[in-house]
Motif scaffolding. Structure first.
Motif, PDB file in Angstrom:
ATOM      1  N   ALA A   9      -0.933   3.026  -3.360  1.00 48.58           N
ATOM      2  CA  ALA A   9      -0.340   4.065  -4.206  1.00 48.58           C
ATOM      3  C   ALA A   9      -0.465   3.667  -5.664  1.00 48.58           C
ATOM      4  O   ALA A   9      -0.354   2.499  -6.014  1.00 48.58           O
ATOM      5  N   ALA A  10      -0.721   4.640  -6.497  1.00 47.08           N
ATOM      6  CA  ALA A  10      -0.835   4.380  -7.932  1.00 47.08           C
ATOM      7  C   ALA A  10       0.536   4.027  -8.500  1.00 47.08           C
ATOM      8  O   ALA A  10       1.521   4.707  -8.223  1.00 47.08           O
ATOM      9  N   SER A  11       0.595   2.955  -9.247  1.00 46.19           N
ATOM     10  CA  SER A  11       1.834   2.570  -9.912  1.00 46.19           C
ATOM     11  C   SER A  11       1.486   1.853 -11.200  1.00 46.19           C
ATOM     12  O   SER A  11       0.656   0.955 -11.214  1.00 46.19           O
ATOM     13  N   ILE A 141       4.661   8.185  -5.018  1.00 45.68           N
ATOM     14  CA  ILE A 141       5.556   7.848  -3.910  1.00 45.68           C
ATOM     15  C   ILE A 141       5.313   8.759  -2.713  1.00 45.68           C
ATOM     16  O   ILE A 141       4.702   9.820  -2.828  1.00 45.68           O
ATOM     17  N   TYR A 142       5.806   8.333  -1.578  1.00 47.14           N
ATOM     18  CA  TYR A 142       5.712   9.098  -0.346  1.00 47.14           C
ATOM     19  C   TYR A 142       7.127   9.319   0.159  1.00 47.14           C
ATOM     20  O   TYR A 142       7.885   8.370   0.354  1.00 47.14           O
TER      21      TYR A 142
END
Length: 164
Positions: A9-11, A141-142
């Motif tokens: 995930a992009a963070s 986020i998921y």
């Protein structure tokens, strides 16, 4: 057999501030390589501090010299923290890093600790020294579950509020 591809995930964690503390050390790894590890804390507001973890090997897995290692050597040798030289002499630092989950067992209590940590291998002086201190965070986020909000007190206690 069906193949599943999972992407990270992009963070992004991006900060500009005065270097409050620099706790970096040179270590020798199990394979004989040299690495720099530790933490850098930036002051991004009167009472706001952001800490980034770092770990950089001198030699990459490909066997080449790591440019991030040279950068951290510069940080160790020339950047001045508030703790070491006072606020008036502290280096202004720009950092762009990652937000990462971390889970471990505390050695003292035996309790499982779960937290989010910030990490980066690059700490630079900002090109625009007049730029205001800040700490920005952005994450993909998921969501696994959405639960209706309920009243916890009063006549409607236990009823849904209409919000989630």
């Amino acid at each position: 057999m069906e193949k599943t591809n999972i992407k990270e995930a992009a963070s992004v964690a991006e900060s500009i501030g005065l270097l409050a503390e620099k706790n970096l050390e040179v270590i020798t790894t199990a394979d004989g390589n040299t690495a720099i590890r530790g933490e850098m804390t930036l002051q991004t507001g009167e009472a706001n501090f952001v800490t980034y973890n770092t770990y950089v090997s001198k030699i990459t897995r490909a066997g080449k010299e790591n440019s991030a290692y040279k950068g951290l050597e510069t940080v160790m040798d020339t950047y001045v923290s508030i703790a070491d030289g006072g606020k008036e002499n502290a280096t202004k630092v720009y950092v762009k890093g990652k937000i990462q989950p971390e889970s471990y067992i505390d050695k003292n209590t035996g309790a499982v600790v779960e937290r989010m940590k910030l990490s980066s291998n690059y700490f630079n002086r900002p090109k625009n020294t007049e730029e205001e201190p800040r700490a920005n965070f952005e994450a993909e986020i998921y969501i696994t579950c959405i639960i209706p909000e309920v009243y916890t007190t009063g006549d409607k206690q236990g009823e849904t509020t209409g919000r989630i």
